[in-house]
Design a protein around this motif. Structure first.
Motif, short mmCIF file in Angstrom:
data_model
loop_
_atom_site.label_atom_id
_atom_site.label_comp_id
_atom_site.label_asym_id
_atom_site.label_seq_id
_atom_site.Cartn_x
_atom_site.Cartn_y
_atom_site.Cartn_z
N VAL A 41 4.52 -3.57 -1.89
CA VAL A 41 3.46 -3.33 -0.91
C VAL A 41 2.19 -4.02 -1.37
O VAL A 41 2.18 -4.67 -2.42
CB VAL A 41 3.23 -1.82 -0.67
CG1 VAL A 41 4.32 -1.26 0.19
CG2 VAL A 41 3.13 -1.08 -1.98
N GLU A 42 1.12 -3.88 -0.60
CA GLU A 42 -0.13 -4.60 -0.84
C GLU A 42 -0.58 -4.67 -2.30
O GLU A 42 -0.91 -5.73 -2.80
CB GLU A 42 -1.26 -3.94 -0.04
CG GLU A 42 -1.51 -4.66 1.28
CD GLU A 42 -2.44 -3.85 2.15
OE1 GLU A 42 -3.20 -3.02 1.61
OE2 GLU A 42 -2.40 -4.05 3.37
N ASP A 43 -0.57 -3.51 -2.98
CA ASP A 43 -1.09 -3.52 -4.34
C ASP A 43 -0.08 -4.02 -5.39
O ASP A 43 -0.29 -3.85 -6.58
CB ASP A 43 -1.60 -2.12 -4.72
CG ASP A 43 -0.67 -1.01 -4.26
OD1 ASP A 43 0.46 -1.35 -3.85
OD2 ASP A 43 -1.06 0.17 -4.30
N GLY A 44 1.02 -4.66 -4.93
CA GLY A 44 1.95 -5.29 -5.86
C GLY A 44 2.98 -4.35 -6.46
O GLY A 44 3.81 -4.76 -7.26
N VAL A 45 2.95 -3.07 -6.05
CA VAL A 45 3.94 -2.12 -6.56
C VAL A 45 5.14 -2.14 -5.62
O VAL A 45 4.99 -2.31 -4.42
CB VAL A 45 3.35 -0.68 -6.58
CG1 VAL A 45 4.31 0.29 -7.24
CG2 VAL A 45 2.00 -0.67 -7.25
N TYR A 46 6.36 -1.95 -6.19
CA TYR A 46 7.53 -1.85 -5.32
C TYR A 46 7.40 -0.60 -4.46
O TYR A 46 7.02 0.47 -4.95
CB TYR A 46 8.81 -1.77 -6.14
CG TYR A 46 9.26 -3.11 -6.67
CD1 TYR A 46 9.58 -4.14 -5.79
CD2 TYR A 46 9.37 -3.33 -8.04
CE1 TYR A 46 10.00 -5.37 -6.27
CE2 TYR A 46 9.78 -4.56 -8.53
CZ TYR A 46 10.10 -5.58 -7.64
OH TYR A 46 10.52 -6.79 -8.11
N LYS A 104 6.55 3.29 -5.50
CA LYS A 104 5.35 3.94 -5.01
C LYS A 104 5.70 5.30 -4.41
O LYS A 104 5.05 6.31 -4.67
CB LYS A 104 4.71 3.05 -3.95
CG LYS A 104 3.43 3.60 -3.42
CD LYS A 104 2.79 2.61 -2.48
CE LYS A 104 1.50 3.20 -1.93
NZ LYS A 104 0.84 2.26 -1.04
N LEU A 105 6.78 5.32 -3.60
CA LEU A 105 7.19 6.56 -2.95
C LEU A 105 7.66 7.59 -3.99
O LEU A 105 7.32 8.77 -3.90
CB LEU A 105 8.29 6.27 -1.92
CG LEU A 105 8.76 7.47 -1.09
CD1 LEU A 105 7.61 8.12 -0.35
CD2 LEU A 105 9.82 7.03 -0.09
N ASP A 106 8.42 7.12 -4.98
CA ASP A 106 8.84 8.03 -6.05
C ASP A 106 7.62 8.64 -6.72
O ASP A 106 7.58 9.83 -7.02
CB ASP A 106 9.68 7.28 -7.10
CG ASP A 106 11.15 7.20 -6.71
OD1 ASP A 106 11.56 7.94 -5.80
OD2 ASP A 106 11.88 6.38 -7.31
N GLY A 107 6.60 7.80 -6.94
CA GLY A 107 5.36 8.25 -7.58
C GLY A 107 4.67 9.31 -6.72
O GLY A 107 4.27 10.37 -7.21
N LEU A 108 4.55 9.02 -5.41
CA LEU A 108 3.91 9.98 -4.51
C LEU A 108 4.66 11.31 -4.51
O LEU A 108 4.06 12.38 -4.54
CB LEU A 108 3.89 9.43 -3.07
CG LEU A 108 2.89 8.30 -2.77
CD1 LEU A 108 3.15 7.72 -1.39
CD2 LEU A 108 1.46 8.81 -2.86
N HIS A 109 6.00 11.21 -4.49
CA HIS A 109 6.81 12.42 -4.48
C HIS A 109 6.56 13.26 -5.72
O HIS A 109 6.42 14.47 -5.65
CB HIS A 109 8.30 12.06 -4.40
CG HIS A 109 8.83 12.11 -3.00
ND1 HIS A 109 10.07 12.56 -2.68
CD2 HIS A 109 8.25 11.77 -1.84
CE1 HIS A 109 10.24 12.49 -1.36
NE2 HIS A 109 9.16 12.00 -0.84
N LYS A 110 6.51 12.59 -6.88
CA LYS A 110 6.29 13.32 -8.14
C LYS A 110 4.94 14.02 -8.12
O LYS A 110 4.82 15.17 -8.49
CB LYS A 110 6.35 12.34 -9.31
CG LYS A 110 7.71 12.37 -9.99
CD LYS A 110 7.66 11.65 -11.32
CE LYS A 110 9.03 11.08 -11.64
NZ LYS A 110 8.96 9.75 -12.25
N GLU A 111 3.93 13.28 -7.64
CA GLU A 111 2.58 13.81 -7.59
C GLU A 111 2.52 15.10 -6.77
O GLU A 111 1.82 16.04 -7.10
CB GLU A 111 1.71 12.78 -6.88
CG GLU A 111 0.45 12.37 -7.58
CD GLU A 111 -0.14 11.20 -6.81
OE1 GLU A 111 -0.78 11.45 -5.78
OE2 GLU A 111 0.09 10.04 -7.22
#
Lengths: 84, 561
Positions: B214-219, B223-230
């Motif tokens: 996505v825009e900021d260069g993260v897969y 990113k979604l896994d990260g959001l889920h963890k958060e």
């Protein structure tokens, strides 16, 4: 078609089925379910490999399997003269 | 034009198209009514099978379901496509060669017994009715949400349309409307997916965008896994179900798919055995387009939703949020009264409830797509629900007019009489389905899984053994089907409706959920069938000859009574 020819034809058909269904099993139940965690340690671009098999890869392989089956069987039908 | 005008225009256009096709392809004989005259091309049959197969659930609910379950949602993706491999390799060509009109026809003739035929008719009817009630409900929901009519009016309009082309055209009418419906539904599904994929990842192909950055260069997935963890949810790309349960559910859905009568009967409509194989290939290809796009939509929609609402001020949320709040599919309750939306896994603190269907339905609005895309989604969802309902309707009417009346009650009925009986039973069936759509029995949602489990536990073993095991006799098949179905019904009603003392997850046999139990019941069916047939007399010579004959592709001729 004679009895012995029929037996031969059927045997070859079964061999194809075993071969194709083994691949079917390996990509879905194997890569997508049983070994998904091991495969998830490998990455393919943005995908974890096990996850990719479960949500994409297995489906692509399924489509290819049916087309391979169509090809194999039409060759087999011709060989035994049972095509139309 | 406003979204509402677009919806009326696109739904109106597609409906006139279906009715036009129905008038053009009226059925004149029972053969046209049951199997479209047996002359459908493999490509057309592949398109029709795909539309027949992909129901309101595939179109509206599946992407949302995966969105909320992540990896666990893979069972639907693999299960509902992998079944076509079984269908193409193990069933379709042989059943086509057998050359009859219905699945109970095969069971009744192969097992030389009216008991077997009756068990098969019974299974076909329960499977199809549980399925069709859900479709009519889907039609009603789409109408009420998009066309702002009452949900019951929606069901009635849907009934009239299906009735018109199914009763008039039979299989012939259904086949050609389904071809049109596939085109409508796949276009409607792909357009927003492509738009959103491009917006989020710059890739025009959703299947690739889903694994891109996505825009900021993260897969995107990272990113979604990260959001889920958060937020405390389990990681999107790994599951929460046990491996054995995922295995059993996938297998039950696969075998169930291959055993569903409305799917099998589509392969009776082509000219010859090689065409049956080819149309299975086309069907899976067309289905795979939607099924590989759905998980991408799930990820796009999930990420979009979290980013748009999580920890944002409720007062500043975009307009679509309040629009969908009105439908009750979204609801927000400010538990800690800070004016922000807390969307987290912890039920105590979570303030947002999202219905899974919204992921496809509201996706165009969440992603700010033009109004015509919203109209397209409405037309596509209706195409998906109507095409499946029509296919099921035909199975029900053929089971009654052909398997019950013609084969058992009144064998000397005239061609014309049978055709009238077929149309009348379609009429009764659509009214029953409509009734269930308006007064949905509480078990509709729970019974979709039941339909697959039942098909896996009954038809799949009986048909496969009937083709691949010549020694299989009627005693074995009847015992296997009856015990398989009863076992499945017992387990489902016990754990879904609390009959027979009920039970909780802790009581599941071997940790298998009711959704996955079809696999267990199927294995039991296979074992019982084989054991019983070993101890009972071999099938008569002429039946063994039938089996030898269906194994050779040539000379399929035309489907006959």
């Amino acid at each position: 078609m004679s009895k012995s020819n029929l037996k031969e034809y059927w045997k070859e058909n079964l061999r194809y089925l075993v071969f194709l269904l083994s691949i079917w099993f390996v990509v879905s139940f194997g890569c997508g379910i049983l070994f998904v965690e091991e495969l998830n340690t490998i990455r393919m671009g943005g995908f974890k490999l096990g996850f990719w098999f479960a949500q994409q890869g297995a489906i692509y392989v399924f489509v290819v399997l049916i087309y391979v089956y169509i090809k194999l069987m039409s060759r087999l039908d011709k060989k035994y003269g049972v095509d139309e | 034009m406003s979204a509402q005008e677009w919806i009326w225009l696109l739904v109106g256009l597609t409906f006139s198209l279906y009715i036009g096709i129905a008038i053009w392809s009226r059925a004149g004989s029972t053969k046209e009514f049951y199997v479209a005259g047996g002359g459908v091309s493999p490509l057309a049959n592949g398109l029709a099978t795909a539309a027949d197969w992909m129901s309101a659930a595939s179109f509206i609910s599946m992407a949302g379901l995966i969105s909320f379950s992540g990896y666990d949602g893979s069972v639907y993706l693999m299960g509902w496509t992998g079944g076509y491999v079984l269908l193409a390799l193990l069933l379709a060509p042989y059943l086509r060669k057998f050359g009859k009109f219905t699945v109970p026809d095969f069971i009744g003739d192969r097992y030389y017994s009216n008991v077997a035929r009756t068990v098969a008719v019974f299974c076909a009817l329960i499977i199809s009715f549980t399925y069709i009630a859900g479709q009519m409900r889907g039609v009603g929901l789409v109408f009420s949400r998009y066309l702002e009519v009452d949900i019951n009016t929606g069901v009635v309009i849907g009934m009239l349309i299906v009735l018109f082309y199914a009763v008039l055209g039979g299989m012939k009418g259904i086949t050609y409307t389904q071809v049109a419906q596939y085109c409508v539904l796949i276009f409607a599904f792909m357009v927003p997916a492509i738009f959103i994929s491009f917006q989020m990842t710059g890739s025009l192909i959703p299947q690739i965008g889903f694994g891109a950055t996505v825009e900021d260069g993260v897969y995107l997935l990272d990113k979604l896994d990260g959001l889920h963890k958060e937020l405390g949810f389990h990681e999107y790309t790994s599951g929460s179900k046990s491996t054995i349960d995922v295995f059993f559910i996938t297998a039950a859905l696969m075998a169930g798919t291959a055993g569903l009568p409305h799917v099998i009967v589509r392969f009776f409509t082509v000219k010859k055995v090689s065409d049956a194989r080819k149309s299975a290939g086309w069907a899976l290809l067309f289905i795979a387009i939607l099924y590989t796009t759905a998980p991408a939509i799930s990820v796009f929609a999930r990420t979009n939703l979290i980013e748009t609402v999580s920890n944002k001020k409720y007062a500043e949320l975009p307009e679509w949020f309040s629009n969908w709040e009105l439908t009750g599919l979204l609801s927000f309750e400010d538990k800690n009264e800070d004016g922000l939306v807390q969307y987290v896994a912890d039920a105590e603190k979570n303030e947002l409830t999202v219905d899974r269907d919204i992921m496809v339905l509201a996706n165009p609005e969440i992603a700010n797509l033009p109004n015509w895309v919203i109209g397209l989604i409405a037309a596509g969802a209706l195409a998906a629900a109507l095409s499946t309902a029509a296919g099921l309707l035909l199975v029900i009417s053929a089971s009654v007019s052909h398997d019950l009346i013609k084969k058992m009650i009144k064998p000397n009925i005239s061609e014309k009489g049978e055709l009238i009986a077929a149309r009348l039973s379609a009429l009764v069936a659509v009214m029953l389905a409509g009734y269930f759509g308006i007064h949905p029995p509480g078990f509709v949602a729970a019974t979709v899984a039941l339909a697959f489990g039942l098909a896996a536990a009954s038809f799949f073993p009986a048909i496969v053994l009937g083709i691949f095991y010549k020694r299989m006799n009627k005693e074995g098949a009847v015992a296997g089907m009856a015990i398989g179905v009863l076992l499945m019904l017992y387990y489902m009603t016990k754990f879904k409706f609390g009959w027979f003392g009920g039970g909780t997850q802790a009581d599941w046999w071997f940790g298998i959920s009711p959704e996955g139990f079809g696999t267990y019941a199927m294995v039991v069916n296979f074992v019982i069938s084989i054991v019983v047939s070993k101890f009972t007399p071999a099938p008569p010579q002429e039946v063994q000859e039938i089996v030898e004959n269906i194994r050779i592709p040539s000379g399929a001729g035309e489907a006959t009574h």
